[in-house]
Scaffold this motif. Structure first.
Motif, PDB file in Angstrom:
ATOM      1  N   PRO A 184       0.800  -1.238   0.000  1.00  9.76           N
ATOM      2  CA  PRO A 184       0.000   0.000   0.000  1.00  9.76           C
ATOM      3  C   PRO A 184       0.829   1.282   0.000  1.00  9.76           C
ATOM      4  O   PRO A 184       0.482   2.248  -0.683  1.00  9.76           O
ATOM      5  N   ASP A 185       1.913   1.316   0.748  1.00  7.53           N
ATOM      6  CA  ASP A 185       2.689   2.554   0.875  1.00  7.53           C
ATOM      7  C   ASP A 185       3.551   2.863  -0.343  1.00  7.53           C
ATOM      8  O   ASP A 185       3.711   4.025  -0.727  1.00  7.53           O
ATOM      9  N   THR A 186       4.137   1.827  -0.939  1.00  5.39           N
ATOM     10  CA  THR A 186       5.093   2.044  -2.031  1.00  5.39           C
ATOM     11  C   THR A 186       4.532   1.707  -3.407  1.00  5.39           C
ATOM     12  O   THR A 186       5.092   2.130  -4.420  1.00  5.39           O
ATOM     13  N   LYS A 187       3.437   0.908  -3.432  1.00  5.69           N
ATOM     14  CA  LYS A 187       2.828   0.427  -4.679  1.00  5.69           C
ATOM     15  C   LYS A 187       3.765  -0.527  -5.442  1.00  5.69           C
ATOM     16  O   LYS A 187       3.619  -0.705  -6.647  1.00  5.69           O
ATOM     17  N   ARG A 188       4.697  -1.140  -4.742  1.00  2.00           N
ATOM     18  CA  ARG A 188       5.595  -2.104  -5.365  1.00  2.00           C
ATOM     19  C   ARG A 188       5.020  -3.509  -5.183  1.00  2.00           C
ATOM     20  O   ARG A 188       4.441  -3.835  -4.143  1.00  2.00           O
ATOM     21  N   MET A 189       5.208  -4.347  -6.174  1.00  2.41           N
ATOM     22  CA  MET A 189       4.662  -5.684  -6.182  1.00  2.41           C
ATOM     23  C   MET A 189       5.258  -6.552  -5.067  1.00  2.41           C
ATOM     24  O   MET A 189       6.421  -6.414  -4.726  1.00  2.41           O
ATOM     25  N   ARG A 190       4.420  -7.444  -4.508  1.00  2.40           N
ATOM     26  CA  ARG A 190       4.890  -8.415  -3.528  1.00  2.40           C
ATOM     27  C   ARG A 190       4.083  -9.706  -3.666  1.00  2.40           C
ATOM     28  O   ARG A 190       2.987  -9.711  -4.243  1.00  2.40           O
ATOM     29  N   VAL A 191       4.606 -10.786  -3.111  1.00  2.00           N
ATOM     30  CA  VAL A 191       3.916 -12.080  -3.177  1.00  2.00           C
ATOM     31  C   VAL A 191       2.867 -12.133  -2.074  1.00  2.00           C
ATOM     32  O   VAL A 191       3.179 -11.952  -0.893  1.00  2.00           O
ATOM     33  N   LYS A 192       1.624 -12.386  -2.454  1.00  2.00           N
ATOM     34  CA  LYS A 192       0.523 -12.491  -1.492  1.00  2.00           C
ATOM     35  C   LYS A 192       0.305 -13.939  -1.072  1.00  2.00           C
ATOM     36  O   LYS A 192       0.096 -14.239   0.096  1.00  2.00           O
ATOM     37  N   SER A 193       0.302 -14.855  -2.062  1.00  2.00           N
ATOM     38  CA  SER A 193       0.135 -16.279  -1.744  1.00  2.00           C
ATOM     39  C   SER A 193       0.873 -17.124  -2.771  1.00  2.00           C
ATOM     40  O   SER A 193       0.969 -16.765  -3.948  1.00  2.00           O
ATOM     41  N   LEU A 194       1.387 -18.246  -2.312  1.00  2.00           N
ATOM     42  CA  LEU A 194       2.045 -19.216  -3.187  1.00  2.00           C
ATOM     43  C   LEU A 194       1.050 -20.282  -3.590  1.00  2.00           C
ATOM     44  O   LEU A 194       0.245 -20.747  -2.766  1.00  2.00           O
ATOM     45  N   HIS A 195       1.114 -20.692  -4.853  1.00  2.00           N
ATOM     46  CA  HIS A 195       0.271 -21.810  -5.276  1.00  2.00           C
ATOM     47  C   HIS A 195       0.749 -23.093  -4.602  1.00  2.00           C
ATOM     48  O   HIS A 195       1.942 -23.212  -4.249  1.00  2.00           O
ATOM     49  N   THR A 231      11.692 -14.149 -11.283  1.00  2.48           N
ATOM     50  CA  THR A 231      11.390 -12.714 -11.280  1.00  2.48           C
ATOM     51  C   THR A 231      12.673 -11.927 -11.475  1.00  2.48           C
ATOM     52  O   THR A 231      13.671 -12.181 -10.800  1.00  2.48           O
ATOM     53  N   GLY A 232      12.652 -10.961 -12.382  1.00  8.13           N
ATOM     54  CA  GLY A 232      13.852 -10.198 -12.707  1.00  8.13           C
ATOM     55  C   GLY A 232      14.078  -8.983 -11.837  1.00  8.13           C
ATOM     56  O   GLY A 232      14.837  -8.087 -12.216  1.00  8.13           O
ATOM     57  N   PHE A 233      13.420  -8.915 -10.686  1.00  3.63           N
ATOM     58  CA  PHE A 233      13.638  -7.811  -9.749  1.00  3.63           C
ATOM     59  C   PHE A 233      13.409  -8.327  -8.328  1.00  3.63           C
ATOM     60  O   PHE A 233      12.814  -9.395  -8.119  1.00  3.63           O
ATOM     61  N   ALA A 234      13.891  -7.574  -7.339  1.00  2.00           N
ATOM     62  CA  ALA A 234      13.724  -7.961  -5.937  1.00  2.00           C
ATOM     63  C   ALA A 234      12.239  -7.967  -5.580  1.00  2.00           C
ATOM     64  O   ALA A 234      11.491  -7.055  -5.950  1.00  2.00           O
ATOM     65  N   LEU A 235      11.823  -9.007  -4.874  1.00  2.00           N
ATOM     66  CA  LEU A 235      10.407  -9.218  -4.632  1.00  2.00           C
ATOM     67  C   LEU A 235      10.171  -9.487  -3.149  1.00  2.00           C
ATOM     68  O   LEU A 235      10.703 -10.444  -2.584  1.00  2.00           O
ATOM     69  N   GLU A 236       9.372  -8.634  -2.527  1.00  2.00           N
ATOM     70  CA  GLU A 236       8.969  -8.857  -1.143  1.00  2.00           C
ATOM     71  C   GLU A 236       7.860  -9.896  -1.076  1.00  2.00           C
ATOM     72  O   GLU A 236       7.258 -10.250  -2.094  1.00  2.00           O
ATOM     73  N   ALA A 237       7.560 -10.330   0.157  1.00  2.00           N
ATOM     74  CA  ALA A 237       6.450 -11.249   0.377  1.00  2.00           C
ATOM     75  C   ALA A 237       5.656 -10.785   1.589  1.00  2.00           C
ATOM     76  O   ALA A 237       6.197 -10.170   2.511  1.00  2.00           O
ATOM     77  N   CYS A 238       4.363 -11.053   1.576  1.00  2.00           N
ATOM     78  CA  CYS A 238       3.524 -10.736   2.727  1.00  2.00           C
ATOM     79  C   CYS A 238       3.971 -11.562   3.931  1.00  2.00           C
ATOM     80  O   CYS A 238       4.511 -12.664   3.784  1.00  2.00           O
ATOM     81  N   ASP A 239       3.730 -11.043   5.113  1.00  2.00           N
ATOM     82  CA  ASP A 239       4.032 -11.759   6.347  1.00  2.00           C
ATOM     83  C   ASP A 239       2.795 -11.708   7.242  1.00  2.00           C
ATOM     84  O   ASP A 239       2.434 -10.641   7.742  1.00  2.00           O
ATOM     85  N   PRO A 240       2.091 -12.831   7.408  1.00  2.00           N
ATOM     86  CA  PRO A 240       2.432 -14.170   6.915  1.00  2.00           C
ATOM     87  C   PRO A 240       2.126 -14.323   5.431  1.00  2.00           C
ATOM     88  O   PRO A 240       1.218 -13.661   4.902  1.00  2.00           O
ATOM     89  N   LEU A 241       2.876 -15.199   4.788  1.00  2.00           N
ATOM     90  CA  LEU A 241       2.675 -15.505   3.374  1.00  2.00           C
ATOM     91  C   LEU A 241       1.620 -16.591   3.244  1.00  2.00           C
ATOM     92  O   LEU A 241       1.733 -17.652   3.874  1.00  2.00           O
TER      93      LEU A 241
END
Length: 256
Positions: free
Chosen positions: A194-205, A217-227
């Motif tokens: 929400p703050d940065t509008k940068r993509m992150r992983v919400k859930s893994l299949h 992924t060709g860029f650094a990727l955050e993940a939700c906590d908990p994922l």
């Protein structure tokens, strides 16, 4: 029950569509997701097609946005100009898009790969994608997860996501509270911080790992906590998909 990556992606997309809302779709996975949503939790979902069909009762999977079934028992049979006007007036809640490249802020390239003046590959271009992503309230992006597609910098910006981050859409004159909502791939579901509008992983299949996603992924990727773990399709959803939405397997026969 066993399910394919394509079936999982369709079910993920369908769950994002709320009852009583409007969605602009093309053919393929977006249409399948909208049809599934209508037949399960969102019977009052209004489907719009770019060619002019508004609120049809789809008997079968259409093969194009101008297929006669996209006007079957529709509330309105109009034109592309009117559908785009509905979008610009804020009357469309969701749209589905894809592209050859996506960057960390959900911007899309569907124009060229390589330099614009002398590209390696020339792609179809925007079509209605720029209008839809600019003015629909929530954009759902569906694409294969690959490091060549998920890139730090686009070769060409065709369609706006969050541009350079928080506040950039609004500074460019686009409406408040619009923009990318989810990115659904064959590996995971992503949202935007929400703050940065940068993509992150919400859930893994199911069966996928965060390392797999980051390697694709060709860029650094955050993940939700908990994922989270993506909810699997249930028996009812799979039955409807296979027997009512796409019995000919036009979409379900494709790889994820």
């Amino acid at each position: 029950m066993s399910f394919s990556p394509m079936e999982l992606m369709i079910c993920c997309a369908a769950r994002e569509l709320d009852d009583g809302k409007t969605v602009a779709v093309g053919t393929g996975l977006p249409c399948a997701a909208a049809m599934l949503a209508q037949r399960t939790h969102a019977p009052n979902l209004v489907i719009m097609f770019e060619a002019g069909g508004v609120a049809p009762q789809l008997p079968t999977m259409p093969v194009s946005v101008g297929d006669s079934t996209t006007f079957h028992r529709a509330v309105l049979a109009t034109s592309m100009a009117d559908v785009m006007q509905f979008c610009q007036r804020g009357m469309v809640d969701y749209t589905f898009l894809s592209g050859a490249q996506i960057d960390p802020f959900g911007n899309l390239n569907s124009t060229v790969i390589g330099p614009h003046a002398k590209p390696k590959v020339r792609l179809p271009g925007s079509g209605g994608a720029n209008d839809l992503a600019s003015f629909c309230w929530r954009t759902l992006i569906v694409m294969k997860h690959d490091a060549k597609k998920f890139v730090e910098k686009l070769d060409f910006l065709t369609t706006p996501g969050y541009l350079t981050g928080s506040g950039a859409r609004e500074a460019a004159g686009l409406p408040l509270h619009t923009g990318p909502h989810r990115v659904i791939t064959d590996l995971c579901v992503l949202d935007f911080v929400p703050d940065t509008k940068r993509m992150r992983v919400k859930s893994l299949h199911p069966g996928k790992t965060l390392d797999q996603v980051r390697a694709a992924t060709g860029f650094a990727l955050e993940a939700c906590d908990p994922l989270g773990t993506t909810v699997e399709p249930n028996a009812e959803q799979l039955h409807i998909l296979r027997t009512e939405v796409d019995p000919g397997r036009y979409i379900l026969g494709r790889a994820g």
